[in-house]
Design an enzyme around this catalytic site. Structure first.
Site, PDB file in Angstrom:
ATOM      1  CB  THR A 262       0.229   1.076   4.914  1.00  0.00           C
ATOM      2  OG1 THR A 262       0.601  -0.180   4.335  1.00  0.00           O
ATOM      3  CG2 THR A 262       1.306   1.506   5.897  1.00  0.00           C
ATOM      4  N   GLY A 263      -1.440  -1.360   6.304  1.00  0.00           N
ATOM      5  CA  GLY A 263      -1.360  -2.440   7.291  1.00  0.00           C
ATOM      6  C   GLY A 263      -2.492  -3.436   7.147  1.00  0.00           C
TER       7      GLY A 263
ATOM      8  CG  ASP B 276      -7.036  -0.030   5.573  1.00  0.00           C
ATOM      9  OD1 ASP B 276      -6.550  -0.923   4.843  1.00  0.00           O
ATOM     10  OD2 ASP B 276      -6.354   0.849   6.117  1.00  0.00           O
TER      11      ASP B 276
ATOM     12  NE  ARG C 190      -8.533  -7.788   2.833  1.00  0.00           N
ATOM     13  CZ  ARG C 190      -7.591  -6.848   2.911  1.00  0.00           C
ATOM     14  NH1 ARG C 190      -7.127  -6.310   1.802  1.00  0.00           N
ATOM     15  NH2 ARG C 190      -7.124  -6.451   4.066  1.00  0.00           N
ATOM     16  CB  ILE C 191     -12.727  -4.430  -0.303  1.00  0.00           C
ATOM     17  CG1 ILE C 191     -13.109  -4.854  -1.730  1.00  0.00           C
ATOM     18  CG2 ILE C 191     -12.346  -2.953  -0.273  1.00  0.00           C
ATOM     19  CD1 ILE C 191     -14.400  -4.250  -2.224  1.00  0.00           C
TER      20      ILE C 191
ATOM     21  CB  THR D 153      -0.911   0.014   1.237  1.00  0.00           C
ATOM     22  OG1 THR D 153      -1.669  -1.188   1.256  1.00  0.00           O
ATOM     23  CG2 THR D 153      -1.848   1.213   1.214  1.00  0.00           C
TER      24      THR D 153
END
Lengths: 132, 170
Positions: free
Chosen positions: A52-53, A32, A29-30, A1
């Site tokens: 990010t994460g 954040d 899947r999506i 990201t």
């Protein structure tokens, strides 16, 4: 990201985030990143945030908005607001990082992983790139 | 006036303790290029919104980062990209999920913000909106890199859990 936050000379803030997601993700899947308030948020009354994460944790906490809300309502400094939200994130098992900037030109970053590729530059000539 | 820019550029290795000298140099060069793009706008009095889009576009075009070209693969072997942008002055926002053909997903997110009444578009609809907005289109193969394909194969071979972020290069 990847992501960026900025404060311009007029004192406006903005945030942008972009990602390919997770290797091997399934079932549509999506994370954040595209969820405003989870991985991306900007409000001139508070700050701009890009995250990010582990997206599922950022979604559940609403990390980006939560940090901005603390800055706006509690008048917390960027680092303090991010640290408070990250303590909750870490407690839940989430990992990742955020970059932040405020309308007055302050900026910060925070992460609870060994590495987060990051960089910053400011009008005063300061420039920094770091990985660990 | 005072301006500032901060960026992050994940290459999918947040859990790694060490990078090789070559990997380190590549990452730093990519970050420097992204900073340059944003700073060039802010130095001229440009907007924070333009600066963050410009910086992110550089990282999307760099195959070493997990966004745009160089994105990781889904289990089915596709590149599906998500992006978002938000303007703090107005709290206008736009985002896309599962974009597959727009060269710069962040620019598509901005188009959602500025040229639609919506905030989040996804999948085929997002791709179609991108075409209508005359944004640059690329063949999905443009986003794929051999290294990301290798990572997918490694993941499948290890049969790790569905949320093993250390392995998933996210």
């Amino acid at each position: 990201t990847v992501g960026a936050v900025a404060t311009d000379a007029q004192g406006h803030v903005a945030a942008a985030t972009s990602t390919g997601g997770l290797t091997g993700k399934r079932w549509g899947r999506i994370g954040d990143t595209p969820l405003i308030g989870a991985g991306t948020y900007a409000d001139d009354r508070a700050c701009a945030v890009s995250a990010t994460g582990a997206g599922e944790y950022f979604i559940r906490i609403g990390v980006a908005h939560e940090i901005a809300a603390r800055v706006r309502l509690q008048k917390e400094a960027l680092e303090q607001a991010a640290a408070t939200v990250f303590s909750e994130l870490t407690e839940m098992g989430g990992v990742g990082g955020v970059i932040l900037c405020a309308p007055d030109g302050q900026h910060a970053w925070l992460f609870n992983t060994p590495a987060m590729y990051r960089g910053s530059a400011s009008a005063d000539g300061a420039r920094r790139i770091a990985i660990y | 006036g005072t301006w500032t820019l901060a960026i992050h550029g994940g290459a999918g290795s947040m859990s790694r303790q060490n990078l090789s000298a070559a990997e380190d140099a590549i990452a730093r060069a990519g970050l420097a290029a992204a900073l340059d793009a944003g700073v060039a706008i802010l130095e001229q009095g440009g907007s924070a919104l333009d600066a963050v889009e410009a910086a992110v576009k550089v990282l999307e075009d760099d195959p070493h980062f997990n966004a745009g070209r160089g994105s990781v693969f889904t289990y089915e072997g596709r590149n599906e990209m998500d992006a978002a942008i938000m303007d703090g002055a107005t709290r206008a926002a736009g985002s896309v999920a599962q974009s597959t053909r727009t060269r710069n997903p962040v620019t598509l997110a901005r188009a959602v913000m500025t040229a639609s009444p919506h905030v989040l578009l996804s999948g085929e609809g997002a791709d179609a909106f991108s075409v209508e907005q005359h944004l640059e289109q690329v063949d999905p193969a443009w986003f794929a890199t051999p290294e990301r394909l290798r990572q997918l194969e490694e993941l499948k071979n290890r049969r790790s859990g569905h949320f093993d972020i250390d392995m998933k290069y996210g």
